[in-house]
Design a protein around this motif. Sequence first.
Motif, PDB file in Angstrom:
ATOM      1  N   GLY A 272       0.594  -1.075  -0.397  1.00 47.43           N
ATOM      2  CA  GLY A 272      -0.186  -0.277   0.157  1.00 47.43           C
ATOM      3  C   GLY A 272       0.685   0.776   0.187  1.00 47.43           C
ATOM      4  O   GLY A 272       0.314   1.660  -0.551  1.00 47.43           O
ATOM      5  N   ALA A 273       1.792   0.582   0.502  1.00 46.28           N
ATOM      6  CA  ALA A 273       3.190   2.147   0.615  1.00 46.28           C
ATOM      7  C   ALA A 273       3.492   2.881  -0.786  1.00 46.28           C
ATOM      8  O   ALA A 273       3.182   3.292  -1.180  1.00 46.28           O
ATOM      9  CB  ALA A 273       4.088   1.920   2.021  1.00 46.28           C
ATOM     10  N   ILE A 274       3.617   1.767  -1.133  1.00 42.41           N
ATOM     11  CA  ILE A 274       4.277   2.046  -2.796  1.00 42.41           C
ATOM     12  C   ILE A 274       3.351   1.839  -3.523  1.00 42.41           C
ATOM     13  O   ILE A 274       3.470   3.124  -4.330  1.00 42.41           O
ATOM     14  CB  ILE A 274       4.832   0.416  -3.512  1.00 42.41           C
ATOM     15  CG1 ILE A 274       6.114   0.305  -2.863  1.00 42.41           C
ATOM     16  CG2 ILE A 274       5.283   0.838  -4.940  1.00 42.41           C
ATOM     17  CD1 ILE A 274       6.935   0.840  -2.187  1.00 42.41           C
ATOM     18  N   PHE A 275       1.861   1.442  -3.250  1.00 41.86           N
ATOM     19  CA  PHE A 275       0.759   1.656  -4.894  1.00 41.86           C
ATOM     20  C   PHE A 275       0.424   3.484  -4.253  1.00 41.86           C
ATOM     21  O   PHE A 275       0.045   4.214  -4.993  1.00 41.86           O
ATOM     22  CB  PHE A 275      -0.299   1.418  -4.015  1.00 41.86           C
ATOM     23  CG  PHE A 275      -1.709   1.130  -5.011  1.00 41.86           C
ATOM     24  CD1 PHE A 275      -1.988  -0.004  -6.025  1.00 41.86           C
ATOM     25  CD2 PHE A 275      -2.991   2.123  -4.712  1.00 41.86           C
ATOM     26  CE1 PHE A 275      -2.779   0.232  -6.424  1.00 41.86           C
ATOM     27  CE2 PHE A 275      -3.767   2.342  -5.103  1.00 41.86           C
ATOM     28  CZ  PHE A 275      -3.873   1.447  -6.155  1.00 41.86           C
ATOM     29  N   GLN A 276       0.589   3.735  -3.183  1.00 43.50           N
ATOM     30  CA  GLN A 276      -0.138   5.357  -2.509  1.00 43.50           C
ATOM     31  C   GLN A 276       1.406   6.182  -3.057  1.00 43.50           C
ATOM     32  O   GLN A 276       0.630   6.986  -3.941  1.00 43.50           O
ATOM     33  CB  GLN A 276       0.248   5.307  -1.243  1.00 43.50           C
ATOM     34  CG  GLN A 276       0.182   6.767  -0.421  1.00 43.50           C
ATOM     35  CD  GLN A 276      -0.662   6.999   1.145  1.00 43.50           C
ATOM     36  OE1 GLN A 276      -1.693   6.982   1.112  1.00 43.50           O
ATOM     37  NE2 GLN A 276       0.098   7.223   1.513  1.00 43.50           N
ATOM     38  N   ALA A 277       2.057   6.147  -3.736  1.00 43.57           N
ATOM     39  CA  ALA A 277       3.478   6.892  -3.796  1.00 43.57           C
ATOM     40  C   ALA A 277       3.182   6.808  -5.300  1.00 43.57           C
ATOM     41  O   ALA A 277       3.611   7.725  -5.777  1.00 43.57           O
ATOM     42  CB  ALA A 277       4.743   6.038  -2.974  1.00 43.57           C
TER      43      ALA A 277
ATOM     44  N   GLU B  86       0.974  -8.830 -23.517  1.00 39.33           N
ATOM     45  CA  GLU B  86       1.552  -8.305 -23.680  1.00 39.33           C
ATOM     46  C   GLU B  86       2.156  -6.655 -23.174  1.00 39.33           C
ATOM     47  O   GLU B  86       2.120  -4.990 -23.073  1.00 39.33           O
ATOM     48  CB  GLU B  86       0.694  -6.603 -25.520  1.00 39.33           C
ATOM     49  CG  GLU B  86       0.464  -7.852 -25.914  1.00 39.33           C
ATOM     50  CD  GLU B  86      -0.161  -7.458 -26.670  1.00 39.33           C
ATOM     51  OE1 GLU B  86      -0.625  -6.499 -26.627  1.00 39.33           O
ATOM     52  OE2 GLU B  86      -0.217  -8.262 -28.446  1.00 39.33           O
ATOM     53  N   VAL B  87       2.453  -7.134 -21.723  1.00 37.83           N
ATOM     54  CA  VAL B  87       3.175  -5.814 -20.872  1.00 37.83           C
ATOM     55  C   VAL B  87       4.265  -5.863 -20.675  1.00 37.83           C
ATOM     56  O   VAL B  87       5.715  -6.757 -21.448  1.00 37.83           O
ATOM     57  CB  VAL B  87       3.023  -7.129 -19.387  1.00 37.83           C
ATOM     58  CG1 VAL B  87       3.571  -5.837 -17.995  1.00 37.83           C
ATOM     59  CG2 VAL B  87       1.448  -7.095 -18.736  1.00 37.83           C
ATOM     60  N   ASP B  88       4.415  -4.425 -20.835  1.00 36.20           N
ATOM     61  CA  ASP B  88       6.423  -3.733 -21.289  1.00 36.20           C
ATOM     62  C   ASP B  88       7.301  -3.496 -19.849  1.00 36.20           C
ATOM     63  O   ASP B  88       8.130  -4.708 -19.999  1.00 36.20           O
ATOM     64  CB  ASP B  88       6.269  -2.621 -21.826  1.00 36.20           C
ATOM     65  CG  ASP B  88       5.638  -2.537 -23.343  1.00 36.20           C
ATOM     66  OD1 ASP B  88       5.527  -3.484 -24.078  1.00 36.20           O
ATOM     67  OD2 ASP B  88       5.040  -1.792 -23.672  1.00 36.20           O
ATOM     68  N   ALA B  89       6.410  -3.892 -18.776  1.00 40.07           N
ATOM     69  CA  ALA B  89       7.284  -3.153 -17.617  1.00 40.07           C
ATOM     70  C   ALA B  89       6.201  -3.431 -16.294  1.00 40.07           C
ATOM     71  O   ALA B  89       4.782  -3.490 -16.499  1.00 40.07           O
ATOM     72  CB  ALA B  89       7.615  -2.149 -17.068  1.00 40.07           C
ATOM     73  N   ILE B  90       6.898  -3.951 -15.461  1.00 37.70           N
ATOM     74  CA  ILE B  90       6.171  -4.665 -13.887  1.00 37.70           C
ATOM     75  C   ILE B  90       6.657  -4.132 -12.913  1.00 37.70           C
ATOM     76  O   ILE B  90       7.775  -4.067 -12.588  1.00 37.70           O
ATOM     77  CB  ILE B  90       5.928  -5.976 -14.494  1.00 37.70           C
ATOM     78  CG1 ILE B  90       5.622  -6.634 -15.445  1.00 37.70           C
ATOM     79  CG2 ILE B  90       5.375  -6.566 -12.442  1.00 37.70           C
ATOM     80  CD1 ILE B  90       5.578  -8.034 -15.811  1.00 37.70           C
ATOM     81  N   LEU B  91       6.173  -2.671 -12.646  1.00 37.63           N
ATOM     82  CA  LEU B  91       6.464  -2.618 -11.200  1.00 37.63           C
ATOM     83  C   LEU B  91       5.744  -3.038 -10.535  1.00 37.63           C
ATOM     84  O   LEU B  91       4.506  -4.593  -9.528  1.00 37.63           O
ATOM     85  CB  LEU B  91       5.860  -1.664 -10.812  1.00 37.63           C
ATOM     86  CG  LEU B  91       5.169  -0.382 -11.764  1.00 37.63           C
ATOM     87  CD1 LEU B  91       4.184   1.081 -11.351  1.00 37.63           C
ATOM     88  CD2 LEU B  91       6.847   0.784 -11.105  1.00 37.63           C
ATOM     89  N   THR B  92       7.327  -4.122  -9.825  1.00 32.16           N
ATOM     90  CA  THR B  92       7.541  -5.419  -8.767  1.00 32.16           C
ATOM     91  C   THR B  92       7.510  -5.297  -7.549  1.00 32.16           C
ATOM     92  O   THR B  92       9.119  -5.122  -6.784  1.00 32.16           O
ATOM     93  CB  THR B  92       8.877  -6.703  -9.753  1.00 32.16           C
ATOM     94  OG1 THR B  92       8.198  -6.474 -11.165  1.00 32.16           O
ATOM     95  CG2 THR B  92       8.289  -7.724  -8.510  1.00 32.16           C
ATOM     96  N   VAL B  93       6.688  -5.373  -5.990  1.00 27.21           N
ATOM     97  CA  VAL B  93       7.332  -5.105  -5.459  1.00 27.21           C
ATOM     98  C   VAL B  93       6.603  -5.850  -4.309  1.00 27.21           C
ATOM     99  O   VAL B  93       6.209  -7.238  -3.965  1.00 27.21           O
ATOM    100  CB  VAL B  93       5.548  -4.131  -4.739  1.00 27.21           C
ATOM    101  CG1 VAL B  93       5.934  -3.672  -2.748  1.00 27.21           C
ATOM    102  CG2 VAL B  93       5.065  -3.246  -5.075  1.00 27.21           C
ATOM    103  N   ASP B  94       8.223  -6.436  -4.523  1.00 22.99           N
ATOM    104  CA  ASP B  94       8.494  -7.568  -2.827  1.00 22.99           C
ATOM    105  C   ASP B  94       8.687  -7.263  -1.528  1.00 22.99           C
ATOM    106  O   ASP B  94       9.533  -6.437  -1.589  1.00 22.99           O
ATOM    107  CB  ASP B  94      10.399  -7.516  -3.397  1.00 22.99           C
ATOM    108  CG  ASP B  94      10.575  -9.421  -3.214  1.00 22.99           C
ATOM    109  OD1 ASP B  94       9.552 -10.069  -2.074  1.00 22.99           O
ATOM    110  OD2 ASP B  94      11.316 -10.238  -2.807  1.00 22.99           O
TER     111      ASP B  94
ATOM    112  N   LEU C 200       7.559   5.590   0.341  1.00 19.39           N
ATOM    113  CA  LEU C 200       8.011   6.238  -0.241  1.00 19.39           C
ATOM    114  C   LEU C 200       9.106   7.048  -0.739  1.00 19.39           C
ATOM    115  O   LEU C 200       9.580   6.949  -1.564  1.00 19.39           O
ATOM    116  CB  LEU C 200       6.882   7.686   0.257  1.00 19.39           C
ATOM    117  CG  LEU C 200       6.909   8.888  -0.282  1.00 19.39           C
ATOM    118  CD1 LEU C 200       6.560   8.811  -1.953  1.00 19.39           C
ATOM    119  CD2 LEU C 200       6.527   9.669   0.994  1.00 19.39           C
ATOM    120  N   ASN C 201       9.650   6.742   1.254  1.00 23.09           N
ATOM    121  CA  ASN C 201      11.335   6.548   0.425  1.00 23.09           C
ATOM    122  C   ASN C 201      12.100   6.497  -0.081  1.00 23.09           C
ATOM    123  O   ASN C 201      13.035   6.300  -1.385  1.00 23.09           O
ATOM    124  CB  ASN C 201      11.863   6.994   1.570  1.00 23.09           C
ATOM    125  CG  ASN C 201      11.456   8.112   2.988  1.00 23.09           C
ATOM    126  OD1 ASN C 201      10.908   9.761   2.082  1.00 23.09           O
ATOM    127  ND2 ASN C 201      11.230   8.091   4.789  1.00 23.09           N
TER     128      ASN C 201
END
Length: 641
Positions: free
Chosen positions: A102-107, A390-398, A504-505
């Motif tokens: 959620g932190a990354i999603f919000q940022a 056909e996805v080009d890039a994935i924001l991969t939150v681990d 966020l940081n």
Amino acid sequence: MLDLAFFSLVCAVSAAGSTAYVPYNVPCPSTPLIRAASSISSLEQDYLTNRAPQTQSALRNFVSQADIQGLDLNTIFGSNRTAPRLAFAASGGGLRAMTFGGAIFQALDSRANLGTVGGLIQGSQYMAGLSGGSWLIGGVSLYDFSTIQNLVQNHWDIDNVFASPNGGIISTVSYYSDIVETVKNKRDAGFETTITDYWGRFISYHLFNSSNGIPGVQWSAIQNVSSFQNHSMPFPIIVADGRAPGQIVVTANATVYEFNPYEFGSWDSNVDNFVNVYYLGSNLTNGQPAQSNVCLTNWDNMGFTVGTSSAIFNGALRSVSGNGVISSAIQAILRDLAQDDEDIAFYPNPFYGIDNVTQAIRQAGNLTLTDGGLDNQNVPLWPLIQPEREVDAILTVDSSADTTYNWPNGSALTTTYARVKDLERSNKQLSFPYIPDTNTFINLGLNRNVTFFGCNATNGTDPNTPPPILIYIPNEPFSYYSNFSTFDGQYSRNDILGTLQNGLNIVSGGNSTAMRRCIACAVIRRGLERANASLPTDCQTCFSQMCWNGTLAPQTPPQQLLAPRLRVPQTIPGNGAGSGSGGATVQPSGQAAAVASVSGSATASSTRSAANRLMPKTECLSNTSLVSLVASFLIGLVTLV
């Protein structure tokens, strides 16, 4: 911890429970219920087509603000062929994963107006989650493309997920009793239930609606929210694993199933079919209803669906250690549940009798599903790397807890990489970036920095097809120790606020415009290649700094790399913030204060941050929330049921 005396009190409370949770018969649709997985569905394609103008506008704005010198935006956004297609993927890891995801999603959400990377959620075609990540995606989707601020303020009740959201012993007794009776109503109607039904009800109360746990809301109801109907939210997907009855260890070759608002099924070669998710639970043979025009609905209850994706009990069995009385008792309960198949979720098999499904599945009366991360693919990349999407890039939150200090070590990516190379799991060639071993992740700091994988279009598992670029965003201690146990059921306000600020940081590089520029370069990379356009110098500089270059460091990591320390003094919004990296400074009066607005300012850091989260798991097991979680939930329900 709730004890047995408490649960005996629950047994004495009379509660009718809700019948809204019970599946019920409906007429079958005139269209086929089953389709082969040879493409995405026509409904999904229509959704993406209608969403594309919104994503392209958002990404064009984001890339424009990144100020990449020498880039002609029309080269990328002048046609649908070159426009980038972006996805967001949130890993598993319990409440830690939900909160950090959620932190990354919000940022990345322009509505939050935080930092330098907002707008990428608006530019994403897909958002996927599993286990704790499914709680995030489920809540965002159910509440009409909700902001994280809204979820924290109005829906996430996670200070103690084993007490009533309303507090008090009588309220808690009624809460447990209502959960038990609601599931009993489903069982009394003739449907098989397991501990996942109870787990889903717990989740529903604490993450979706504290007053009644929305017993009658279905996953497929996402189709009806306005943000889905006007295509303003990314297309949501959550993931679960198949687990054979009696099996305890879920292996990397487990069948990966997905739920999306239209369908349930699998791209794996042993299933390779999808069913209309609204009618999931219907008695079907070879795709046809056993009784003419009689189908079933409400099996895709929202809580049950995300509860299936996050059925942690099998993982708990592998995590509990020690020879103490409590640990031994919990191990015995978990083992009995696994042997009796009570720790998995039953789904009447929609693929029964279908010829192109493997024999073991087409002859099974039920599909048996469990936590989507137990195969160690703890980031839901599998549905997003299917070439049909056909996805080009994935924001991969681990947010995985791979190391002894509950930090990720890249194993989620290495497992998916190994699975892609196993052609038996797919009936087509998949393209995926080369991924190094987990020791390399730690030794080179790939698990402590935003890192790009797949920058070279020809350097993947299929040299003829460019792989999606993975924009890897690991949980790490930038400004807060957000390495909670996966089995932690209690989060303070400080924990939530500190984790939101930490995320966020991390993803903004401490509010760095350079980070925005580099992420923009990764997003447009494949579009530039399709346009046969040269890579701008700014992007070349970014890739030289942020792309994994193939270097390996497989030696055993030193201890100091396993227990990383904060980059800046521990930050909780409302208490001020420290300096970021890359020459940027976190602004305490601006974005930190905005993060704090989700539930007010905090006053002091959690003592847990300064103590337990700096200890390896094995040193604090006797006091971990794993024991509390499993004992409170399992012993209580075993006593009741």
